[in-house]
Design a protein around this motif. Structure first.
Motif, PDB file in Angstrom:
ATOM      1  N   ASP A  12      50.181  37.226  38.798  1.00  0.00           N
ATOM      2  CA  ASP A  12      50.992  38.325  39.310  1.00  0.00           C
ATOM      3  C   ASP A  12      52.119  37.704  40.129  1.00  0.00           C
ATOM      4  O   ASP A  12      51.861  37.052  41.147  1.00  0.00           O
ATOM      5  N   LYS A  13      53.352  37.924  39.672  1.00  0.00           N
ATOM      6  CA  LYS A  13      54.509  37.286  40.297  1.00  0.00           C
ATOM      7  C   LYS A  13      54.649  37.671  41.770  1.00  0.00           C
ATOM      8  O   LYS A  13      54.862  36.819  42.625  1.00  0.00           O
ATOM      9  N   VAL A  14      54.527  38.950  42.069  1.00  0.00           N
ATOM     10  CA  VAL A  14      54.701  39.431  43.442  1.00  0.00           C
ATOM     11  C   VAL A  14      53.622  38.852  44.352  1.00  0.00           C
ATOM     12  O   VAL A  14      53.919  38.382  45.462  1.00  0.00           O
ATOM     13  N   VAL A  15      52.390  38.855  43.891  1.00  0.00           N
ATOM     14  CA  VAL A  15      51.290  38.317  44.693  1.00  0.00           C
ATOM     15  C   VAL A  15      51.491  36.811  44.901  1.00  0.00           C
ATOM     16  O   VAL A  15      51.318  36.307  46.015  1.00  0.00           O
ATOM     17  N   ALA A  16      51.872  36.095  43.848  1.00  0.00           N
ATOM     18  CA  ALA A  16      52.113  34.652  43.968  1.00  0.00           C
ATOM     19  C   ALA A  16      53.217  34.371  44.979  1.00  0.00           C
ATOM     20  O   ALA A  16      53.097  33.463  45.812  1.00  0.00           O
ATOM     21  N   GLU A  17      54.297  35.157  44.938  1.00  0.00           N
ATOM     22  CA  GLU A  17      55.385  34.986  45.903  1.00  0.00           C
ATOM     23  C   GLU A  17      54.891  35.250  47.319  1.00  0.00           C
ATOM     24  O   GLU A  17      55.232  34.506  48.249  1.00  0.00           O
ATOM     25  N   ASP A  18      54.103  36.306  47.506  1.00  0.00           N
ATOM     26  CA  ASP A  18      53.557  36.625  48.828  1.00  0.00           C
ATOM     27  C   ASP A  18      52.670  35.499  49.355  1.00  0.00           C
ATOM     28  O   ASP A  18      52.750  35.133  50.532  1.00  0.00           O
ATOM     29  N   ILE A  19      51.841  34.969  48.497  1.00  0.00           N
ATOM     30  CA  ILE A  19      50.947  33.882  48.904  1.00  0.00           C
ATOM     31  C   ILE A  19      51.764  32.687  49.384  1.00  0.00           C
ATOM     32  O   ILE A  19      51.503  32.128  50.450  1.00  0.00           O
ATOM     33  N   VAL A  20      52.766  32.307  48.600  1.00  0.00           N
ATOM     34  CA  VAL A  20      53.596  31.148  48.964  1.00  0.00           C
ATOM     35  C   VAL A  20      54.352  31.421  50.264  1.00  0.00           C
ATOM     36  O   VAL A  20      54.401  30.565  51.154  1.00  0.00           O
ATOM     37  N   GLN A  21      54.922  32.606  50.391  1.00  0.00           N
ATOM     38  CA  GLN A  21      55.652  32.936  51.616  1.00  0.00           C
ATOM     39  C   GLN A  21      54.728  32.893  52.832  1.00  0.00           C
ATOM     40  O   GLN A  21      55.114  32.390  53.887  1.00  0.00           O
ATOM     41  N   LYS A  25      45.164  26.694  47.780  1.00  0.00           N
ATOM     42  CA  LYS A  25      43.820  26.948  47.260  1.00  0.00           C
ATOM     43  C   LYS A  25      43.100  27.991  48.125  1.00  0.00           C
ATOM     44  O   LYS A  25      42.539  28.961  47.612  1.00  0.00           O
ATOM     45  N   TYR A  26      43.142  27.807  49.450  1.00  0.00           N
ATOM     46  CA  TYR A  26      42.455  28.748  50.338  1.00  0.00           C
ATOM     47  C   TYR A  26      43.131  30.111  50.349  1.00  0.00           C
ATOM     48  O   TYR A  26      42.452  31.136  50.434  1.00  0.00           O
ATOM     49  N   ALA A  27      44.447  30.135  50.246  1.00  0.00           N
ATOM     50  CA  ALA A  27      45.156  31.417  50.212  1.00  0.00           C
ATOM     51  C   ALA A  27      44.784  32.197  48.952  1.00  0.00           C
ATOM     52  O   ALA A  27      44.573  33.414  49.008  1.00  0.00           O
ATOM     53  N   VAL A  28      44.696  31.510  47.828  1.00  0.00           N
ATOM     54  CA  VAL A  28      44.321  32.163  46.573  1.00  0.00           C
ATOM     55  C   VAL A  28      42.872  32.646  46.649  1.00  0.00           C
ATOM     56  O   VAL A  28      42.563  33.771  46.247  1.00  0.00           O
ATOM     57  N   ILE A  29      41.994  31.805  47.201  1.00  0.00           N
ATOM     58  CA  ILE A  29      40.588  32.206  47.347  1.00  0.00           C
ATOM     59  C   ILE A  29      40.484  33.456  48.216  1.00  0.00           C
ATOM     60  O   ILE A  29      39.758  34.395  47.880  1.00  0.00           O
ATOM     61  N   ASN A  30      41.219  33.476  49.324  1.00  0.00           N
ATOM     62  CA  ASN A  30      41.180  34.646  50.207  1.00  0.00           C
ATOM     63  C   ASN A  30      41.718  35.885  49.503  1.00  0.00           C
ATOM     64  O   ASN A  30      41.174  36.985  49.666  1.00  0.00           O
ATOM     65  N   TYR A  31      42.777  35.729  48.719  1.00  0.00           N
ATOM     66  CA  TYR A  31      43.328  36.860  47.975  1.00  0.00           C
ATOM     67  C   TYR A  31      42.300  37.382  46.971  1.00  0.00           C
ATOM     68  O   TYR A  31      42.035  38.586  46.911  1.00  0.00           O
ATOM     69  N   ILE A  32      41.704  36.481  46.215  1.00  0.00           N
ATOM     70  CA  ILE A  32      40.721  36.885  45.203  1.00  0.00           C
ATOM     71  C   ILE A  32      39.519  37.539  45.872  1.00  0.00           C
ATOM     72  O   ILE A  32      39.018  38.564  45.415  1.00  0.00           O
ATOM     73  N   ARG A  33      39.079  36.958  46.990  1.00  0.00           N
ATOM     74  CA  ARG A  33      37.947  37.535  47.724  1.00  0.00           C
ATOM     75  C   ARG A  33      38.280  38.957  48.169  1.00  0.00           C
ATOM     76  O   ARG A  33      37.454  39.857  48.044  1.00  0.00           O
ATOM     77  N   SER A  34      39.485  39.171  48.686  1.00  0.00           N
ATOM     78  CA  SER A  34      39.853  40.514  49.143  1.00  0.00           C
ATOM     79  C   SER A  34      39.917  41.484  47.961  1.00  0.00           C
ATOM     80  O   SER A  34      39.529  42.649  48.093  1.00  0.00           O
ATOM     81  N   GLN A  35      40.376  41.007  46.806  1.00  0.00           N
ATOM     82  CA  GLN A  35      40.423  41.868  45.619  1.00  0.00           C
ATOM     83  C   GLN A  35      39.020  42.220  45.145  1.00  0.00           C
ATOM     84  O   GLN A  35      38.759  43.365  44.752  1.00  0.00           O
ATOM     85  N   VAL A  36      38.120  41.256  45.181  1.00  0.00           N
ATOM     86  CA  VAL A  36      36.737  41.509  44.779  1.00  0.00           C
ATOM     87  C   VAL A  36      36.105  42.539  45.708  1.00  0.00           C
ATOM     88  O   VAL A  36      35.457  43.493  45.259  1.00  0.00           O
ATOM     89  N   MET A  37      36.321  42.361  47.017  1.00  0.00           N
ATOM     90  CA  MET A  37      35.769  43.324  47.979  1.00  0.00           C
ATOM     91  C   MET A  37      36.359  44.716  47.764  1.00  0.00           C
ATOM     92  O   MET A  37      35.648  45.714  47.811  1.00  0.00           O
TER      93      MET A  37
END
Length: 184
Positions: A44-53, A80-92
């Motif tokens: 997801d482009k928007v999510v990837a941009e948010d993570i990097v920012q 890696k940790y930012a992506v893990i946190n994002y995925i964890r929040s999506q799973v929850m």
């Protein structure tokens, strides 16, 4: 160590001193790489941009405390940790939505789910207040399910140091949770 790696590490030293130009150079050198890696994981482009920012915002905010030995490794670890946190929040979020669909009207279960989310947030806050190195080692151990030996090899530190950081973080989090339990 290559000249390129040394120049990146010097950029982080300049950043630590508050050099805005060093920050801009780090951003220019790494933002596309981080975006591509994030996009490959989240698709997801928007999510990837948010993570990097968010990574770069965090770097700027924590610049004075940064202890970066290998810039690329540090940034990719942060990603890696930012992506893990994002995925964890999506799973929850997905679990909560599925739960609320299947159990609409079950107030007790909803409150229980909220308590679990609150506890997760409290634990995350406790982990985030650990020193960066201790936090990194704890996350690799507990969330990344890596062995002490693997962490020791990856971070180029002794196994005893890894064990020290894990023990220290567990004691801190227990005390941190006890503080919240007494408060509640």
């Amino acid at each position: 160590m290559s000249e390129e790696t040394e120049s990146y590490d010097l950029l982080f030293l300049r950043l630590k001193a508050g050099d805005e130009q060093a920050y801009k150079e780090i951003y220019e050198k790494f933002s596309k790489l981080l975006f591509q890696a994030a996009y490959n994981k989240v698709r997801d482009k928007v999510v990837a941009e948010d993570i990097v920012q968010n990574i770069f915002i965090s770097i700027w905010e924590k610049r004075e405390e940064l202890m970066v030995r290998d810039a690329r490794h540090y940034l990719m670890g942060s990603l890696k940790y930012a992506v893990i946190n994002y995925i964890r929040s999506q799973v929850m979020e997905n679990k909560y939505l599925a739960f609320s669909k299947n159990n609409s009207g079950g107030e007790e279960e909803i409150f229980s789910m909220i308590e679990v989310n609150d506890l997760s947030a409290i634990i995350e806050k406790g982990i985030s207040s650990l020193p960066d190195k201790t936090q990194e080692i704890f996350r690799l151990s507990r969330f990344g399910h890596q062995s002490t030996k693997n962490i020791s090899t990856d971070l180029k530190i002794s196994e005893k140091t890894v064990e020290y950081h894990i023990t220290r973080s567990i004691k801190f989090i227990r005390a941190y949770l006890k503080h919240y339990y007494l408060f509640l």
